[in-house]
Structure formats: structure tokens, C-alpha cells
Design a protein around this motif. Sequence first.
Motif, PDB file in Angstrom:
ATOM      1  N   THR A 396     -54.658  83.416  29.768  1.00  0.00           N
ATOM      2  CA  THR A 396     -53.726  82.354  29.364  1.00  0.00           C
ATOM      3  C   THR A 396     -54.293  80.993  29.760  1.00  0.00           C
ATOM      4  OG1 THR A 396     -52.356  82.496  31.368  1.00  0.00           O
ATOM      5  CG2 THR A 396     -51.710  83.862  29.515  1.00  0.00           C
ATOM      6  N   ASP A 397     -55.582  80.829  29.517  1.00  0.00           N
ATOM      7  CA  ASP A 397     -56.190  79.526  29.776  1.00  0.00           C
ATOM      8  C   ASP A 397     -55.553  78.491  28.856  1.00  0.00           C
ATOM      9  OD1 ASP A 397     -57.468  80.196  27.346  1.00  0.00           O
ATOM     10  OD2 ASP A 397     -59.178  78.950  27.863  1.00  0.00           O
ATOM     11  N   PHE A 398     -55.857  77.219  29.086  1.00  0.00           N
ATOM     12  CA  PHE A 398     -55.117  76.161  28.396  1.00  0.00           C
ATOM     13  C   PHE A 398     -55.354  76.135  26.882  1.00  0.00           C
ATOM     14  CE2 PHE A 398     -54.839  73.314  32.449  1.00  0.00           C
ATOM     15  CZ  PHE A 398     -54.055  74.286  33.059  1.00  0.00           C
ATOM     16  N   SER A 399     -56.447  76.746  26.412  1.00  0.00           N
ATOM     17  CA  SER A 399     -56.653  76.814  24.964  1.00  0.00           C
ATOM     18  C   SER A 399     -55.593  77.699  24.314  1.00  0.00           C
ATOM     19  CB  SER A 399     -58.056  77.337  24.638  1.00  0.00           C
ATOM     20  OG  SER A 399     -58.190  78.699  25.014  1.00  0.00           O
ATOM     21  N   TYR A 400     -55.077  78.667  25.070  1.00  0.00           N
ATOM     22  CA  TYR A 400     -54.000  79.541  24.600  1.00  0.00           C
ATOM     23  C   TYR A 400     -52.635  79.006  25.019  1.00  0.00           C
ATOM     24  CZ  TYR A 400     -50.887  83.588  24.342  1.00  0.00           C
ATOM     25  OH  TYR A 400     -49.827  84.414  24.077  1.00  0.00           O
ATOM     26  N   SER A 401     -52.463  78.777  26.324  1.00  0.00           N
ATOM     27  CA  SER A 401     -51.141  78.396  26.833  1.00  0.00           C
ATOM     28  C   SER A 401     -50.727  76.999  26.403  1.00  0.00           C
ATOM     29  CB  SER A 401     -51.107  78.511  28.360  1.00  0.00           C
ATOM     30  OG  SER A 401     -52.122  77.738  28.964  1.00  0.00           O
ATOM     31  N   GLY A 402     -51.703  76.126  26.089  1.00  0.00           N
ATOM     32  CA  GLY A 402     -51.358  74.809  25.573  1.00  0.00           C
ATOM     33  C   GLY A 402     -50.630  74.920  24.240  1.00  0.00           C
ATOM     34  N   LYS A 403     -51.134  75.784  23.345  1.00  0.00           N
ATOM     35  CA  LYS A 403     -50.476  75.979  22.047  1.00  0.00           C
ATOM     36  C   LYS A 403     -49.110  76.630  22.212  1.00  0.00           C
ATOM     37  CE  LYS A 403     -54.854  76.494  19.576  1.00  0.00           C
ATOM     38  NZ  LYS A 403     -55.775  77.463  18.966  1.00  0.00           N
ATOM     39  N   LEU A 404     -49.029  77.628  23.088  1.00  0.00           N
ATOM     40  CA  LEU A 404     -47.744  78.274  23.342  1.00  0.00           C
ATOM     41  C   LEU A 404     -46.729  77.262  23.856  1.00  0.00           C
ATOM     42  CD1 LEU A 404     -45.851  80.703  23.745  1.00  0.00           C
ATOM     43  CD2 LEU A 404     -47.024  81.147  25.921  1.00  0.00           C
ATOM     44  N   THR A 405     -47.162  76.394  24.766  1.00  0.00           N
ATOM     45  CA  THR A 405     -46.266  75.378  25.318  1.00  0.00           C
ATOM     46  C   THR A 405     -45.824  74.399  24.238  1.00  0.00           C
ATOM     47  OG1 THR A 405     -47.304  75.583  27.496  1.00  0.00           O
ATOM     48  CG2 THR A 405     -46.057  73.563  27.064  1.00  0.00           C
ATOM     49  N   GLU A 406     -46.725  74.016  23.361  1.00  0.00           N
ATOM     50  CA  GLU A 406     -46.352  73.119  22.268  1.00  0.00           C
ATOM     51  C   GLU A 406     -45.255  73.746  21.397  1.00  0.00           C
ATOM     52  OE1 GLU A 406     -49.401  71.312  19.918  1.00  0.00           O
ATOM     53  OE2 GLU A 406     -50.804  71.156  21.603  1.00  0.00           O
ATOM     54  N   VAL A 407     -45.383  75.037  21.107  1.00  0.00           N
ATOM     55  CA  VAL A 407     -44.379  75.725  20.298  1.00  0.00           C
ATOM     56  C   VAL A 407     -43.019  75.692  20.992  1.00  0.00           C
ATOM     57  CG1 VAL A 407     -43.675  77.974  19.374  1.00  0.00           C
ATOM     58  CG2 VAL A 407     -46.040  77.193  19.116  1.00  0.00           C
ATOM     59  N   MET A 408     -42.989  75.990  22.288  1.00  0.00           N
ATOM     60  CA  MET A 408     -41.736  75.975  23.030  1.00  0.00           C
ATOM     61  C   MET A 408     -41.109  74.588  23.015  1.00  0.00           C
ATOM     62  SD  MET A 408     -43.179  78.381  26.149  1.00  0.00           S
ATOM     63  CE  MET A 408     -42.984  77.030  27.244  1.00  0.00           C
ATOM     64  N   LEU A 409     -41.899  73.573  23.300  1.00  0.00           N
ATOM     65  CA  LEU A 409     -41.362  72.222  23.407  1.00  0.00           C
ATOM     66  C   LEU A 409     -40.960  71.642  22.054  1.00  0.00           C
ATOM     67  CD1 LEU A 409     -43.691  70.758  26.186  1.00  0.00           C
ATOM     68  CD2 LEU A 409     -41.472  71.896  26.411  1.00  0.00           C
ATOM     69  N   LEU A 410     -41.565  72.128  20.970  1.00  0.00           N
ATOM     70  CA  LEU A 410     -41.086  71.768  19.634  1.00  0.00           C
ATOM     71  C   LEU A 410     -39.624  72.177  19.461  1.00  0.00           C
ATOM     72  CD1 LEU A 410     -43.897  72.627  17.069  1.00  0.00           C
ATOM     73  CD2 LEU A 410     -42.739  70.429  17.318  1.00  0.00           C
ATOM     74  N   GLY A 411     -39.265  73.312  20.030  1.00  0.00           N
ATOM     75  CA  GLY A 411     -37.879  73.765  19.970  1.00  0.00           C
ATOM     76  C   GLY A 411     -36.940  72.788  20.647  1.00  0.00           C
ATOM     77  N   ASN A 412     -37.368  72.215  21.775  1.00  0.00           N
ATOM     78  CA  ASN A 412     -36.536  71.232  22.464  1.00  0.00           C
ATOM     79  C   ASN A 412     -36.382  69.948  21.641  1.00  0.00           C
ATOM     80  OD1 ASN A 412     -35.826  72.759  24.681  1.00  0.00           O
ATOM     81  ND2 ASN A 412     -37.546  72.056  25.940  1.00  0.00           N
ATOM     82  N   ILE A 413     -37.438  69.573  20.925  1.00  0.00           N
ATOM     83  CA  ILE A 413     -37.322  68.402  20.041  1.00  0.00           C
ATOM     84  C   ILE A 413     -36.341  68.703  18.904  1.00  0.00           C
ATOM     85  CG2 ILE A 413     -38.565  66.933  18.412  1.00  0.00           C
ATOM     86  CD1 ILE A 413     -40.996  67.127  20.244  1.00  0.00           C
TER      87      ILE A 413
END
Length: 454
Positions: A396-413
Motif C-alpha cells: 500500500t505504498d503511496f502510488s496505490y494508497s494515494g489513489k485510494l485516498t483520492e477516491v475516498m475524499l471525492l466522496g466527502n466532496i
Amino acid sequence: MEKEKKISPEQSNQISRRKFIAQTGMAAAAFTILPSGLYGLNRRSPSDKLNIAVVGIGGKGNSDARACAGENLVAFCDVDETMNPQLKIDFPNAVFYKDYRVMLEKQKDIDAVVISTPDHTHAIIAMAAMKAGKHVFVQKPLTHTIYEARRLAEVAKEKNLVTQMGNQGHAGEEARLLNEWIADGAIGDINEVHVWTNRPIWPQGELKRPTETPDVPSTLDWDLFLGPAPLRPYHPDIHPFNWRGFWDYGTGALGDMGAHFIDQPFWALDLGHPLTVQASSTKFNEDYYPLSSMVTYQFPARGNKPPVKLVWYDGGLMPPRPEELEPGRKMGDDGGGVLFYGSQGKIMHGTYGTGVRLIPETKMQEYVRPEKTIPRSPGIQLEWIEAIKKGSKSTTDFSYSGKLTEVMLLGNIAIRMQDKNTVLEWDPVKMEITNLPEANPFMHVQYRNGWSLE
């Protein structure tokens, strides 16, 4: 005096073989434990111990630190001096700091940094550590904003550092079984996923921010706690735990648990970025996240994989009960769950990917499981440490977890924008909502004066 025993030629050969194996084994060991200098700049001998610093030592910081106890824990940092006194007793050689900037400036022997602070300070601490050449492990969610997630991934790649997000379910055995079963075609093509959590378990909703202004405890540096967030008075309803429900400091239920629940389909289905996102929720205000929300993502086809609709539920909301599930059987577990809808059946699991099963149970019993093909993990923290020593990537290095985090935070937007009555269209390259420009300022936040990501 005992007579000397005669040894047959066969016994002599066996002894010679044992002696040879023992000697060559010792020689091999001698070449296995190499000085770290022989491994190059990006590799270390497995026998070397890393010097690890931990920033944020309460809660998950405690378990993260203890998971790294096989290495040298050389520094602890927390804005609250009273946090976790037992950890300091158990590791008396670790130097204690309040300010991570002072720690990075003064203590030059640090190889890697574990960050388990409130969400809004993850990015600034991780960036400072990476700019100083340190490998980093950041508790989930990776960041507070989409822009921060993107920048951390970019800098980690530029500096060739080993990174990891602390979503421990990704390291679990059952997460790997899920991937292997789906790849095996256990339920055919998957085009729909439902994900739910029992969070929030802290105050959220249409609440009033505390108006009292009690004295800041002498042991707490409130200014450092706030970091880049707006200057507001101290209150115990914020620190040490309930900050999760505030827009200023946390990421709500979706940010807190999406890293565990959404991670499973994100990995198993190779989802990547969504095309669209929309949300509905109970009432909220400028201070607090809503008590309950429902977020729907639409992901495009990926190669021969069909498009996927993923629906997130929190605050007590759940998807419809599948007709295949036996009467009386619980959906997921007490923490939540995930349901995969395939062309040939359904798979269900609980929190962190645990309890993964085809449903109904009769179908699980009939299923011939494939061979295990995905490398198993020693644990989310140990995997990161191992990757540092090998000069390899963690899962879950940042190349993977960065995209996952973006998806989650899109939901908050999408939750913030729900009153616009618009399905948000996402352009990941431009990092923009293309059909609702007023949503784009929420890709990042304005940092308080004196604080900067770069």
C-alpha cells in the motif's frame, strides 16, 4: 578403556556430507549478514536494524510503534506530553519531542518515520520527513485532502522512498483469498459492490461547535495540534479523539474506514479512478460531518473487466439484504461489511476483509478454491520495514494508497456538494470536477499562516 569404534565407508560418507553441509551453511550465513554498505543506497542488510521515529504515540501510534519494536525506536513525538506514558517507559532510549520539525532537525540518525497523528497533519509531517530523505509509514487515511495525497505520491516517487499507508486489513490473509477467488472467477464478472461501516462512533451531525474556552493543559501544545488548520480555541471535545468528526481535522466516517472497506474492492477489482460520484446525507454544517451518508461511485471498464457501481453507507445505513443470505445470518460483522455482486453469485466479508465467504454457505462449500498465488504479508508495518531493507515496494505504498485516498475524499466532496443536485464528473489528470467548478476548491484547504506542504 572403550575400544575405538570402526566406521564403515557409508557412515564416513554420511559424516562427510553432514560436515560439508554444516561448513557451507556457516559460509552461507557469513555471506547473508552483509554490511549495509554492500547493499547500495537503497538496500540494507536484513540484519541491520532501522532507526525509527514515531510521531503521534496515542491510539494507533501505540500499536504502530510496538509493531516496529524489532527495530530501534529512537524517537517519539507528540504534541501532548501526557500521551502514552507506558510507551516511554517501555522504550526508555527513545528521545521525546513535541515538535516533529525539531525532531527531524536535531536527530540525524532517523531512517524512517511512522506518522499516527490526526488526519489534518498527516501530509505536512510526511512531506517534511520525505524531504529529509526518510521512509514513511502514515496511518490511514493517507491525507486530509486530495491535493495532499497526489503530492505525497509524487514526492515519494521522485525520492525513491519506501512508503506505506496503515490500513492493516490489506496485509491480511483473507484479503488475499478474496483477490484470488475473484481472479479465479468464483462469482463471474463483478459489476456492483456495496460497502458499509458502523462509523461514526464519535459525535457528528448538525451540532454546535463548543463555545467554552477552557484553559489549554500545560502539557499540550495546542498550536502544534492545530498545525495548518484554522486557529480555534482548545476544547476537550476536539482533542484527543473527537477531532474525527470535524471538517477541519478529520475525514469523517468515509475517510476513517474507507481505507479498510473500499480498499478490498479497489484492490481486487483494480478500480482506479471513478468517472462520477454523487452523495446524500443527513444534515451537517461548516464544522461537523453528517451523522449518516450514502455515496455512489461509477467506475469505468478496465480491460476485460466490466464497469462497476460502488455504493458506500455509514451512520447505520446498510444495503438491501441479498436474497441468497440465510435467514438470521448477519450481514458482514459488527463493524460493517462488503458485498460483491457477480454474474454468477455473491461474495461477502466483514471489517478488514475478514470472514470472506461466497453466499449462501452451500455455494462456499461447493467452491473448489484456487491455489494461493499472492505473496503473504508479515503485517502492514513489518512489510514496510522489510521493503526498506530490500529496497522494494510495499503493497500500500503511496502510488496505490494515494489513489485510494483520492477516491475516498471525492466522496466527502460529493457530500458537501449534494445540494447542487448534480452528479459530479471527475477528471483525475486535471484533478478537477469538470461539471461543477465550485467543488474544486475542496481539492485542498487554505493552510494557516506559517504552515506549508512544500
